[in-house]
Write a protein that holds these residues in place. Structure first.
Motif, short mmCIF file in Angstrom:
data_model
loop_
_atom_site.label_atom_id
_atom_site.label_comp_id
_atom_site.label_asym_id
_atom_site.label_seq_id
_atom_site.Cartn_x
_atom_site.Cartn_y
_atom_site.Cartn_z
N UNK A 162 -0.49 -2.74 28.19
CA UNK A 162 -0.68 -1.33 27.91
C UNK A 162 -2.17 -1.00 27.81
N UNK A 163 -2.50 0.23 28.19
CA UNK A 163 -3.88 0.70 28.12
C UNK A 163 -4.15 1.26 26.73
N UNK A 164 -5.06 0.67 25.97
CA UNK A 164 -5.35 1.15 24.61
C UNK A 164 -5.72 2.62 24.57
N UNK A 165 -6.28 3.15 25.65
CA UNK A 165 -6.68 4.56 25.66
C UNK A 165 -5.49 5.49 25.57
N UNK A 166 -4.30 4.99 25.88
CA UNK A 166 -3.10 5.83 25.87
C UNK A 166 -2.42 5.85 24.51
N UNK A 167 -2.94 5.07 23.54
CA UNK A 167 -2.22 4.92 22.28
C UNK A 167 -3.11 5.17 21.08
N UNK A 168 -2.47 5.64 20.03
CA UNK A 168 -3.11 5.82 18.72
C UNK A 168 -2.63 4.69 17.80
N UNK A 169 -3.56 4.02 17.15
CA UNK A 169 -3.20 2.96 16.20
C UNK A 169 -2.91 3.60 14.84
N UNK A 170 -1.76 3.32 14.27
CA UNK A 170 -1.40 3.88 12.97
C UNK A 170 -2.31 3.27 11.91
N UNK A 171 -2.88 4.13 11.06
CA UNK A 171 -3.83 3.65 10.05
C UNK A 171 -3.22 3.56 8.66
N UNK A 172 -2.01 4.10 8.46
CA UNK A 172 -1.37 4.06 7.14
C UNK A 172 -0.96 2.63 6.78
N UNK A 173 -0.92 2.38 5.48
CA UNK A 173 -0.37 1.11 5.00
C UNK A 173 1.02 1.35 4.42
N UNK A 174 1.73 0.28 4.19
CA UNK A 174 3.10 0.38 3.70
C UNK A 174 3.15 0.61 2.19
N UNK A 175 4.16 1.36 1.80
CA UNK A 175 4.53 1.47 0.40
C UNK A 175 4.69 0.05 -0.17
N UNK A 176 4.09 -0.22 -1.34
CA UNK A 176 4.19 -1.57 -1.90
C UNK A 176 5.63 -1.95 -2.24
N UNK A 177 6.50 -0.95 -2.41
CA UNK A 177 7.91 -1.28 -2.64
C UNK A 177 8.53 -1.88 -1.39
N UNK A 178 7.99 -1.52 -0.23
CA UNK A 178 8.46 -2.19 0.99
C UNK A 178 7.99 -3.63 1.00
N UNK A 179 6.77 -3.87 0.53
CA UNK A 179 6.27 -5.24 0.40
C UNK A 179 7.24 -6.08 -0.43
N UNK A 180 7.45 -5.62 -1.67
CA UNK A 180 8.29 -6.42 -2.57
C UNK A 180 9.74 -6.42 -2.12
N UNK A 181 10.18 -5.34 -1.50
CA UNK A 181 11.54 -5.30 -0.98
C UNK A 181 11.77 -6.26 0.16
N UNK A 182 10.69 -6.74 0.78
CA UNK A 182 10.79 -7.69 1.89
C UNK A 182 10.66 -9.14 1.45
N UNK A 183 10.49 -9.40 0.16
CA UNK A 183 10.20 -10.77 -0.27
C UNK A 183 11.32 -11.74 0.08
N UNK A 184 12.57 -11.24 0.11
CA UNK A 184 13.67 -12.14 0.48
C UNK A 184 13.44 -12.72 1.87
N UNK A 185 12.75 -11.96 2.74
CA UNK A 185 12.56 -12.40 4.12
C UNK A 185 11.58 -13.55 4.23
N UNK A 186 10.58 -13.59 3.35
CA UNK A 186 9.58 -14.66 3.48
C UNK A 186 9.62 -15.67 2.33
#
Length: 1006
Positions: A582-606
């Protein structure tokens, strides 16, 4: 027993089997506990416990991560102690228990601290996060801060006696963890549940970020209120009431309900100069009209006619601020959320400032467009709380200041309403209002572009693990995918069904989380901050569609695994991850970070699914999959809207199942008066202070003695009671150890044991069943309630008290003495192991005092108590005997209080027993021995004297005091007939003479 008043020349004290132990009476827990901890480290106790559990069914208590940003508090202590008691007790019932502690390391509090300490305090400018180098450097500062507090908290948790994989914990900021978190959000993008939308969210002006429901708490707040008239252009006005006047520039509709009765009302009399004028007509809910007019200081009014729902649905109002440029129509919309509990029966609807407002506006979009009404939702308030150009007449006014204080927006809006003549009244209301749980400041609802996880969109299939994920992550993936079919459930539906499959303790927790899941909005997972795992997505420019490409995703996850999430913020990240496909010029990189509850909610996965990183969790086969293993989550009750909640949604969205089989919750810690702890009140109880003063076992006893399902109280006076309770328990253990110092176990010691010993063995059978049941139900208060009276009453005040004479004075060959010692050995083993999960240090100290060559009491299982020791008939008989004994004891206490005797051995009371059942209970029983008197007379024929001692609860028994006859034994202090003495030992009883003779023959005395 040496009689200090005796004139005998012989000192018999060395001939007695008096207790002998190095187990100190004064525990000195603050000094002793660190030594025990050091020994556990030295012998690798945790590893030994894990090895001992291999091959048994697994019980995994997955740790909800505390936040790494300060010393632990009393709530942390409650939580970690409960977790430790659960895992230790499960292990001692025969489970392979694994506990991997973890930490939540991302998020705003740490970011704030770095800004405060490293920048504001030093007069330095905050970094420009558009500069990749500055962003990465700032994130490294955050990482170092979290690491510092993680190390500190780990030592504080270990000091509580909590066993776990402390050298191999999990952290959400570890590179593999950040990679897994990023992979989990990518799965939501792949299955279609992640979307970018514009919705009203709770926004912290202070923190400059969106907040989830789990990040707010409701506190008292004083709001401005207004009753506002929306003119219909046909005479009457529709009246709304709101506690947020500042949202009126965002108003686009009014909601009503067809279920409510409305009427047209006319003001017949109002004070001169009143905002509400005589002759004015308003449409109001009938139930609320009187209250609205009272607030408007109307002196009298009349109801003109009914106003039907069909009429309301056809109305269009003018905006009350039309004179400032709000010259658009305001339609009336029929909404189920409208009630006639408060207000006017009409709800001011600003779709950019409320969830229900947004929902009804969006649901009415087609109808509104057909009526030619503009459906665009305005952005009236910016991220700093200022009105934007979409709020004409108010631009630059502020809802909240950067400190979270009330701005000038409300007053400006109210003044404009007064100017337009569209206000009936204003007031103030103290009510519960959402505040950020971090800044403790009010939040606002504002419409912003955010990333959401949809609750009501059908789930796509679960996705197999990305390259590099553990094999366990794919367990059940094919089966779950195959069952989805064309009627795939929504995330909400699946989460609700999984709640019903989970064991909740207490049971009320199920209802609580069910209501939260049933009513929650879509999950806003984006945050506009720097320190967190990024939403690692690229969006096609000109669209809102994220790029879904497994090759790109795999490169992102691999980079995070090796370099951490900082890789996303490095210069050239777009080129690195997008090319060559893909051409980087065609895309916007998302700059937001995740809600920390998503972090802790994912702990079972790792954690639970990565056996290479956490080998102690290898090979989990959950019960719901036909295995024997169980996964439990245990946290405070607030986590029904926090970690339990986010973990459930994350796992259901990616695995179509809950990550847990059982959930246990506890309450909060309050002070002795039931108040929240705060520094300003000076009522904070620091666990570190309790430990330094009294020891961690006192804290553990406090935790386990209360019903943790409710809020627990703690303070100096409460802790004093537990210090005293502990002292009594310790003294009981100490006496057993001292007495057992004279015992070398024999195979036949319990054969033909006396009734009293058999009674104690029966009690062990009863207690074993009760203790195991209580531990299985996590009912730790019952353990304390069972064992405390058993140790202090059944043992110390009854059994031990009776048997001291035989234990100290009987000959070495005495079968009674050896049976008593064998029984005490069994009691000691049971009590020490039963108490071990609670009093971890004291149980260990006692066990090693008795068995110095043993590794640890924590390597033991609860003893198998033989069922043939149960004897219900014997227990009933001795229940009667104890009832009679209580009358004797009561009579002797009176004599002692009158100073007519000093010791019960100075008595030979007469016991009158009229009850045939009680008389039968004493057949074959040496009741003088049971009552610890030198003699006793049982009179079953005569009527007791009127002044004999009686107890109301034991009818048919009376006791008359009589002094013991004879002389006092110089060895055992019993009174006896001197004519019966052994000539070789004239100053002691025949029994004591026999003991002395045996000791002398064995060369043990003198």
């Amino acid at each position: 027993m040496n009689d200090t008043d005796s004139k005998a020349a012989v000192d018999y004290s060395t001939s007695l089997y008096l207790p002998r132990t190095d187990f100190p009476m004064r525990a000195g827990l603050p000094q002793q506990e660190p030594k025990i901890l050091a020994r556990w480290e030295e012998i690798g106790l945790n590893e030994q416990m894990r090895e001992a559990g291999e091959g048994r069914p697994k019980f995994v208590l997955h740790d909800g991560p505390p936040y790494a940003n300060g010393n632990i508090h009393i709530g942390h202590a409650l939580n970690k102690i409960l977790k430790d008691v659960v895992t230790r007790s499960q292990r001692m019932t025969g489970k392979d228990c694994a506990y991997v502690p973890g930490w939540d390391c991302h998020g705003l509090p740490i970011e704030w601290k770095i800004e405060e300490e490293n920048y504001r305090a030093k007069g330095k400018k905050k970094p420009d996060f558009s500069d990749p180098e500055a962003m990465v450097a700032f994130r490294r500062e955050c990482r170092a801060y979290a690491e510092k507090w993680l190390i500190q908290q780990r030592e504080e948790f270990k000091r509580l006696g909590v066993a776990g994989e402390w050298e191999r914990p999990y952290t959400t900021m570890a590179y593999p963890a950040e990679a897994r978190i990023a992979a989990e959000i990518l799965k939501f993008a792949e299955n279609g549940l992640l979307y970018r939308g514009s919705k009203p969210v709770m926004w912290s002006v202070v923190e400059k970020t969106a907040l989830a429901e789990a990040e707010v708490e409701y506190e008292d707040h004083v709001s401005d209120t207004v009753f506002v008239a929306f003119p219909t252009g046909q005479g009457p006005s529709v009246v709304i009431w709101t506690t947020t006047p500042w949202t009126l520039p965002g108003n686009r509709a009014i909601s009503f309900s067809h279920k409510i009765a409305y009427g047209l009302y006319r003001v017949t009399q109002a004070p001169e100069g009143n905002w509400t004028k005589t002759g004015a007509e308003y449409i109001l809910a009938d139930k609320l009209a009187e209250g609205a007019f009272k607030a408007a200081r109307v002196e009298s009014f009349e109801r003109v006619r009914d106003v039907a729902a069909a009429e309301l649905a056809g109305l269009t109002c003018s905006h009350p601020l039309a004179h400032l440029g709000y010259d658009f129509p305001v339609p009336l919309l029929d909404g189920d959320h409208v009630t006639d509990d408060t207000g006017t029966g009409f709800v001011h609807t600003a779709p950019g400032h409320g969830r229900e407002d947004f929902d009804i506006w969006m649901a009415s979009g087609r109808m509104l467009a057909d009526r030619g009404i503009e459906t665009r939702i305005p952005y009236t308030v910016d991220e700093d709380g200022f009105y934007t150009a979409d709020a004409p007449g108010f631009a630059g006014k502020r809802v909240l200041t950067e400190k979270g204080d009330k701005g000038d927006a409300n007053e400006a809006v109210i003044a404009a309403l007064v100017e337009a003549g569209n206000i009936l009244s204003r007031g103030r209301l103290k009510h519960q209002y959402p505040h950020s749980w971090r800044s403790k400041k009010p939040v606002i609802f504002r419409n912003t572009p955010q990333w959401f996880i949809a609750m009501d969109k059908p789930l796509g299939p679960s996705h197999p693990p990305l390259e590099g994920e553990g094999r366990a992550a794919s367990a059940g993936w094919g089966e779950a995918t195959a069952t989805m079919g064309h009627n795939a459930p929504t995330l909400r539906h699946l989460a609700l069904s999984e709640i019903a499959r989970t064991q909740w303790t207490p049971r009320a927790g199920e209802n609580r989380i069910t209501g939260m899941i049933a009513n929650r909005p879509d999950w806003v997972v984006s945050r506009q901050r720097a320190w967190g795992v990024p939403i690692a997505l690229f969006v096609k420019k000109g669209t809102h569609e994220p790029l879904i490409d497994p090759r790109v995703n795999a490169r992102i996850v691999a980079a995070f695994e090796k370099e951490g999430a900082d890789a996303w913020f490095e210069a050239g990240a777009a080129q690195r991850f997008l090319a060559p496909e893909h051409d980087p010029a065609d895309y916007e990189k998302v700059s937001d970070v995740l809600d920390v509850w998503f972090d802790s909610g994912s702990t079972h996965a790792f954690v639970l699914e990565d056996p290479e990183a956490f080998p102690t969790l290898k090979g989990i086969h959950r019960k719901r999959d036909g295995g024997e293993d169980e996964i439990m989550y245990l946290e405070g009750s607030d986590q029904h809207r926090g970690w339990f909640h986010s973990s459930l949604l994350e796992s259901c969205g990616t695995r179509h199942r809950a990550p847990y089989d059982a959930v246990l919750t506890h309450g909060f810690v309050l002070d002795e008066k039931g108040r929240k702890m705060s520094k300003s009140l000076g009522n904070v109880v620091a666990p570190q202070k309790v430990i330094s003063d009294s020891g961690a076992d006192i804290l553990r006893l406090w935790v386990c003695a209360f019903d943790y399902a409710d809020d627990l109280r703690v303070g100096p006076e409460i802790l004093k009671t537990f210090v005293e309770t502990y002292r009594k328990l310790r003294n009981t253990i100490r006496w057993m150890l001292g007495t057992l110092a004279h015992y070398a176990p024999g195979e036949r010691d319990l054969l033909h044991a006396p009734e009293l010993e058999r009674l104690m063995l029966h009690r062990l059978v009863e207690l074993d069943e009760q203790v195991r049941t209580a531990y299985a139900a996590y009912d730790f208060k019952k353990i304390v309630a069972l064992l405390t009276p058993f140790m202090t009453s059944d043992l110390s005040a009854f059994y031990f008290d009776i048997r001291k004479d035989a234990l100290y004075c009987d000959p070495p060959s005495s079968a009674k003495r050896r049976a008593a010692l064998a029984t005490i050995e069994q009691i000691f083993r049971c009590l020490t192991t039963w108490l071990a999960p609670i009093l971890v240090f004291t149980a260990e100290e006692a066990w090693l005092s008795r068995y110095p060559g043993a590794g640890s009491v924590h390597l033991e299982l609860f003893p198998d108590v033989p069922s043939h020791w149960r004897d219900e008939a014997l227990a009933q008989k001795w229940s009667d005997i104890r009832a009679i004994r209580a009358v004797v004891t009561g009579a002797l206490e009176l004599e002692r209080a009158q100073k007519r005797i000093g010791s019960s051995l100075e008595a030979a009371p007469v016991v009158y027993i009229a009850d045939p059942k009680l008389r039968l209970a004493l057949d074959g029983v040496d009741f003088a021995e049971v009552c610890i008197t030198s003699d006793i007379v049982l009179d079953t024929e005569s009527e007791a004297p009127a002044d004999a001692f009686r107890l109301e609860e034991t009818r048919g028994v009376a006791v008359a005091f009589a002094p013991a006859a004879g002389v006092k034994c110089a060895r055992s202090w019993r009174y006896f007939d001197p004519a019966a003495a052994d000539p070789a030992y004239p100053d002691v009883t025949p029994r004591d003479a026999e003991a002395l003779r045996e000791l002398a023959e064995a060369g043990l005395w003198p």
